[in-house]
Design a protein around this motif. Structure first.
Motif, mmCIF file in Angstrom:
data_model
loop_
_atom_site.group_PDB
_atom_site.id
_atom_site.type_symbol
_atom_site.label_atom_id
_atom_site.label_comp_id
_atom_site.label_asym_id
_atom_site.label_seq_id
_atom_site.Cartn_x
_atom_site.Cartn_y
_atom_site.Cartn_z
ATOM 1 N N THR A 1 -8.155 -2.680 7.043
ATOM 2 C CA THR A 1 -7.647 -3.565 8.089
ATOM 3 C C THR A 1 -6.247 -4.010 7.701
ATOM 4 O OG1 THR A 1 -8.468 -5.512 6.992
ATOM 5 C CG2 THR A 1 -9.963 -4.413 8.529
ATOM 6 N N ALA A 2 -5.605 -4.728 8.633
ATOM 7 C CA ALA A 2 -4.253 -5.186 8.363
ATOM 8 C C ALA A 2 -4.216 -6.058 7.119
ATOM 9 C CB ALA A 2 -3.718 -5.962 9.564
ATOM 10 N N VAL A 3 -5.187 -6.936 6.996
ATOM 11 C CA VAL A 3 -5.225 -7.832 5.838
ATOM 12 C C VAL A 3 -5.421 -7.032 4.560
ATOM 13 C CG1 VAL A 3 -6.483 -9.712 4.757
ATOM 14 C CG2 VAL A 3 -6.097 -9.749 7.222
ATOM 15 N N GLU A 4 -6.301 -6.076 4.629
ATOM 16 C CA GLU A 4 -6.538 -5.236 3.447
ATOM 17 C C GLU A 4 -5.290 -4.451 3.065
ATOM 18 O OE1 GLU A 4 -11.313 -4.366 3.902
ATOM 19 O OE2 GLU A 4 -9.847 -2.962 4.690
ATOM 20 N N TYR A 5 -4.607 -3.974 4.096
ATOM 21 C CA TYR A 5 -3.378 -3.201 3.860
ATOM 22 C C TYR A 5 -2.361 -4.052 3.107
ATOM 23 C CZ TYR A 5 1.172 -1.189 5.002
ATOM 24 O OH TYR A 5 2.443 -0.713 4.937
ATOM 25 N N ILE A 6 -2.173 -5.286 3.596
ATOM 26 C CA ILE A 6 -1.186 -6.150 2.964
ATOM 27 C C ILE A 6 -1.631 -6.526 1.552
ATOM 28 C CG2 ILE A 6 -0.221 -8.476 3.051
ATOM 29 C CD1 ILE A 6 0.109 -8.072 6.037
ATOM 30 N N GLN A 7 -2.893 -6.861 1.428
ATOM 31 C CA GLN A 7 -3.377 -7.235 0.095
ATOM 32 C C GLN A 7 -3.230 -6.079 -0.888
ATOM 33 O OE1 GLN A 7 -7.301 -8.733 0.830
ATOM 34 N NE2 GLN A 7 -6.586 -10.863 0.872
ATOM 35 N N HIS A 8 -3.497 -4.885 -0.384
ATOM 36 C CA HIS A 8 -3.353 -3.707 -1.234
ATOM 37 C C HIS A 8 -1.916 -3.564 -1.715
ATOM 38 C CE1 HIS A 8 -2.596 0.654 -1.874
ATOM 39 N NE2 HIS A 8 -3.751 0.563 -2.536
ATOM 40 N N HIS A 9 -1.018 -3.839 -0.784
ATOM 41 C CA HIS A 9 0.388 -3.684 -1.131
ATOM 42 C C HIS A 9 0.889 -4.790 -2.040
ATOM 43 C CE1 HIS A 9 2.270 -0.237 0.763
ATOM 44 N NE2 HIS A 9 1.300 -0.312 1.648
ATOM 45 N N LEU A 10 0.201 -5.916 -2.040
ATOM 46 C CA LEU A 10 0.659 -7.019 -2.882
ATOM 47 C C LEU A 10 -0.057 -7.012 -4.227
ATOM 48 C CD1 LEU A 10 1.092 -9.915 -0.343
ATOM 49 C CD2 LEU A 10 2.786 -8.380 -1.309
ATOM 50 N N HIS A 11 -0.779 -5.965 -4.501
ATOM 51 C CA HIS A 11 -1.533 -5.904 -5.743
ATOM 52 C C HIS A 11 -0.730 -5.144 -6.786
ATOM 53 C CE1 HIS A 11 -4.860 -5.527 -8.485
ATOM 54 N NE2 HIS A 11 -5.600 -6.270 -7.692
ATOM 55 N N ASN A 12 -0.550 -5.797 -7.923
ATOM 56 C CA ASN A 12 0.159 -5.112 -9.006
ATOM 57 C C ASN A 12 -0.756 -4.130 -9.707
ATOM 58 O OD1 ASN A 12 2.019 -7.928 -9.270
ATOM 59 N ND2 ASN A 12 2.999 -5.934 -9.540
ATOM 60 N N ASN A 13 -0.146 -3.069 -10.178
ATOM 61 C CA ASN A 13 -0.876 -2.137 -11.032
ATOM 62 C C ASN A 13 -0.783 -2.664 -12.457
ATOM 63 O OD1 ASN A 13 -1.931 -0.021 -12.404
ATOM 64 N ND2 ASN A 13 -0.830 1.545 -11.218
ATOM 65 N N SER A 14 -1.865 -3.282 -12.897
ATOM 66 C CA SER A 14 -1.738 -4.009 -14.153
ATOM 67 C C SER A 14 -2.854 -3.654 -15.123
ATOM 68 C CB SER A 14 -1.749 -5.509 -13.875
ATOM 69 O OG SER A 14 -2.831 -5.820 -13.038
ATOM 70 N N ILE A 15 -2.544 -3.864 -16.394
ATOM 71 C CA ILE A 15 -3.585 -3.761 -17.414
ATOM 72 C C ILE A 15 -3.733 -5.108 -18.091
ATOM 73 C CG2 ILE A 15 -3.403 -1.290 -17.893
ATOM 74 C CD1 ILE A 15 -1.541 -2.065 -20.241
ATOM 75 N N MET B 1 0.594 -0.086 -6.354
ATOM 76 C CA MET B 1 1.985 -0.003 -6.784
ATOM 77 C C MET B 1 2.797 -1.009 -6.000
ATOM 78 S SD MET B 1 4.606 3.149 -6.712
ATOM 79 C CE MET B 1 3.675 4.266 -7.740
ATOM 80 N N LYS B 2 3.444 -1.916 -6.733
ATOM 81 C CA LYS B 2 4.393 -2.835 -6.102
ATOM 82 C C LYS B 2 5.782 -2.408 -6.557
ATOM 83 C CE LYS B 2 4.425 -7.552 -5.665
ATOM 84 N NZ LYS B 2 4.059 -8.871 -6.222
ATOM 85 N N VAL B 3 6.577 -1.960 -5.602
ATOM 86 C CA VAL B 3 7.806 -1.256 -5.961
ATOM 87 C C VAL B 3 8.927 -2.210 -6.368
ATOM 88 C CG1 VAL B 3 9.591 0.263 -5.068
ATOM 89 C CG2 VAL B 3 7.201 0.689 -4.524
ATOM 90 N N VAL B 4 8.979 -3.380 -5.728
ATOM 91 C CA VAL B 4 10.126 -4.262 -5.956
ATOM 92 C C VAL B 4 9.823 -5.222 -7.110
ATOM 93 C CG1 VAL B 4 11.788 -5.773 -4.857
ATOM 94 C CG2 VAL B 4 10.503 -4.134 -3.499
ATOM 95 N N PRO B 5 10.494 -5.043 -8.249
ATOM 96 C CA PRO B 5 10.171 -5.896 -9.405
ATOM 97 C C PRO B 5 10.441 -7.375 -9.141
ATOM 98 C CG PRO B 5 11.442 -3.994 -10.098
ATOM 99 C CD PRO B 5 11.472 -4.018 -8.604
ATOM 100 N N THR B 6 11.410 -7.683 -8.282
ATOM 101 C CA THR B 6 11.730 -9.096 -8.064
ATOM 102 C C THR B 6 10.749 -9.773 -7.117
ATOM 103 O OG1 THR B 6 13.413 -8.214 -6.594
ATOM 104 C CG2 THR B 6 14.174 -9.225 -8.620
ATOM 105 N N THR B 7 9.745 -9.036 -6.593
ATOM 106 C CA THR B 7 8.685 -9.734 -5.872
ATOM 107 C C THR B 7 7.573 -10.134 -6.819
ATOM 108 O OG1 THR B 7 7.647 -7.635 -5.351
ATOM 109 C CG2 THR B 7 9.112 -8.542 -3.700
#
Lengths: 271, 156
Positions: free
Chosen positions: A13-27, A132-138
């Motif tokens: 959904t739209a919310v899922e899409y945005i949340q996915h995009h705001l998720h950092n790839n982290s360890i 993947m969050k592409v913009v480091p300053t976000t």
């Protein structure tokens, strides 16, 4: 641009899409001890680009017949130099490289915002990278890394120029004189702490909001075929406007760094 | 979306980047630009100086030309004067020489006249003697009447 639509049954959904995009790839195990790999790798890549440009340009620059890239760099360096000359009292060998680095690095990291919002994450999904969050300053970590580094330098130069006692006096007798010492301590502390917080949050807020609007615009096209038209129109307008935003934010971060360090270099004023 | 240990990594990256850019870009480039600024300023100053010097040289050259012209005019005037003098001298000389020549010629003419007179006189004596001899049909003793004849000739 969006590969997923809200109407598709198996798509997010739209919310899922945005949340996915705001998720950092982290360890890491959550909490503070987490490394955001995407932030780190993109900022390292951009730092590497800067280092490469700096190194090759520093080696091959000529005094007599500057060409292309050297002219651009000279313009930037001269611009930064002018800002420092206008704002910064006295001279400090660190302030120049610091301001120049902040300006160029923040600009490049911000400029990642102009790459189509889904392009790199989708390419990443092909090779099995889910987030993947592409913009480091976000990433608050990046903006506060810069802000706190500047803050550390502010404290260092305050103590170095004013002396430990001078710095303490600034907290005690500033801004209301010696009869309101408790108020002075609170006021000055807020004033000082506000510097890195405002630095970090301003950059983060602008970039995060910009990124979010790119995502919302991207969602338009996903909703229906008709949505493609406003998506392209709005995306173009916002991207053009965002060129201004990313340059301005890089410039403001640099300028405030110079201003704050300049204030740290001023002798304490008596009240 | 919170502050994480990424912060530390970014701070280290930032520190390295600042150091690197200071060493390889800011330092050399500002140095070079300062040098260039100085060289341009020097060059402009030199050009200014050159222009000034050229102006001076032009003035000097004009001065020289003026002086040379004056000198030339002076020399010309002198030469004309000298020429006139020479002509005057030559005129004087020529006049004197002419006079001298005339005098000499006159003297010679006089001499010639005198000589002719003498010769004439002698011939007159001879002719007179011969004529007298013929008249008296008798040889006149040239010696005896020489005195008398001379007296007569002298009166001619």
């Amino acid at each position: 641009m969006s590969s997923s639509t809200a109407s598709e049954a198996n798509g997010p959904t739209a919310v899922e899409y945005i949340q996915h995009h705001l998720h950092n790839n982290s360890i890491g195990d959550g909490g503070f001890w987490v490394l955001n790999l995407d932030t780190l790798i993109y900022s390292w890549l951009l730092a590497g680009v800067l280092m490469y440009i700096a190194y090759t340009m520093g080696k091959k620059m000529t005094s007599d017949t500057p060409t292309g890239g050297q002219n651009v760099l000279e313009a930037i360096v001269e611009f930064v130099q002018q800002q420092i000359k206008d704002i910064f009292p006295g001279s400090n060998p660190l302030i120049g490289p610091l301001a120049l680095t902040i300006f160029m690095w923040v600009f490049l990291m911000n400029a990642m915002d102009l790459i189509p919002v889904d392009l790199l994450p989708v390419l990443g999904q092909f090779v099995g990278i889910n987030y993947m969050k592409v913009v480091p300053t976000t990433d608050l970590s990046t903006t506060f890394a810069l802000a706190l580094s500047v803050f550390a330098l502010i404290i260092y130069y305050n103590i170095k120029i004013k002396g430990p006692m001078g710095y303490l006096k600034m907290f005690l007798f500033h801004p209301f004189g010696k009869y309101l010492i408790p108020v002075n301590i609170i006021m000055t502390t807020i004033e000082e702490v506000a510097k890195p917080v405002s630095l970090g949050l301003r950059l983060f807020g602008n970039m995060f909001a910009g990124e979010l609007i790119f995502m919302l615009i991207a969602l338009l096209g996903g909703a229906s075929l008709l949505g493609l038209i406003p998506q392209i129109a709005l995306g173009t307008v916002w991207a053009i406007f965002h060129i201004l935003v990313i340059s301005l934010q890089a410039f403001i971060f640099m300028l405030l760094t110079i201003v704050y360090l300049g204030m740290a270099h001023q002798d304490i004023e008596e009240h | 979306m919170s502050i994480t240990a990424t912060l530390i990594g970014q701070m280290i990256t930032f520190a390295i980047l600042v150091w690197f850019i200071g060493k390889y870009l800011w330092g050399p480039m500002t140095q070079m630009m300062d040098d260039r600024k100085k060289r341009i300023a020097d060059g402009l100053a030199a050009a200014e100086r050159g222009l000034h010097e050229q102006e001076l040289a032009e003035q000097k050259a004009m001065q020289h030309i003026k002086e040379a012209k004056e000198q030339a005019a002076e020399i010309l005037a002198q030469a004309q004067k000298r020429g006139a003098e020479i002509v005057e001298d030559a005129k004087g000389d020529a006049k004197a020489e002419g006079e001298r020549l005339i005098t000499a010629a006159n003297a010679e003419i006089e001499q010639e006249v005198n000589r002719a007179k003498e010769a004439l006189r002698a011939q007159v004596v001879d002719i007179t003697i011969a004529a007298a001899g013929k008249i008296v049909k008798k040889e006149i003793d040239a010696k005896a009447h020489g005195e008398l004849l001379k007296d007569v000739v002298g009166q001619i």
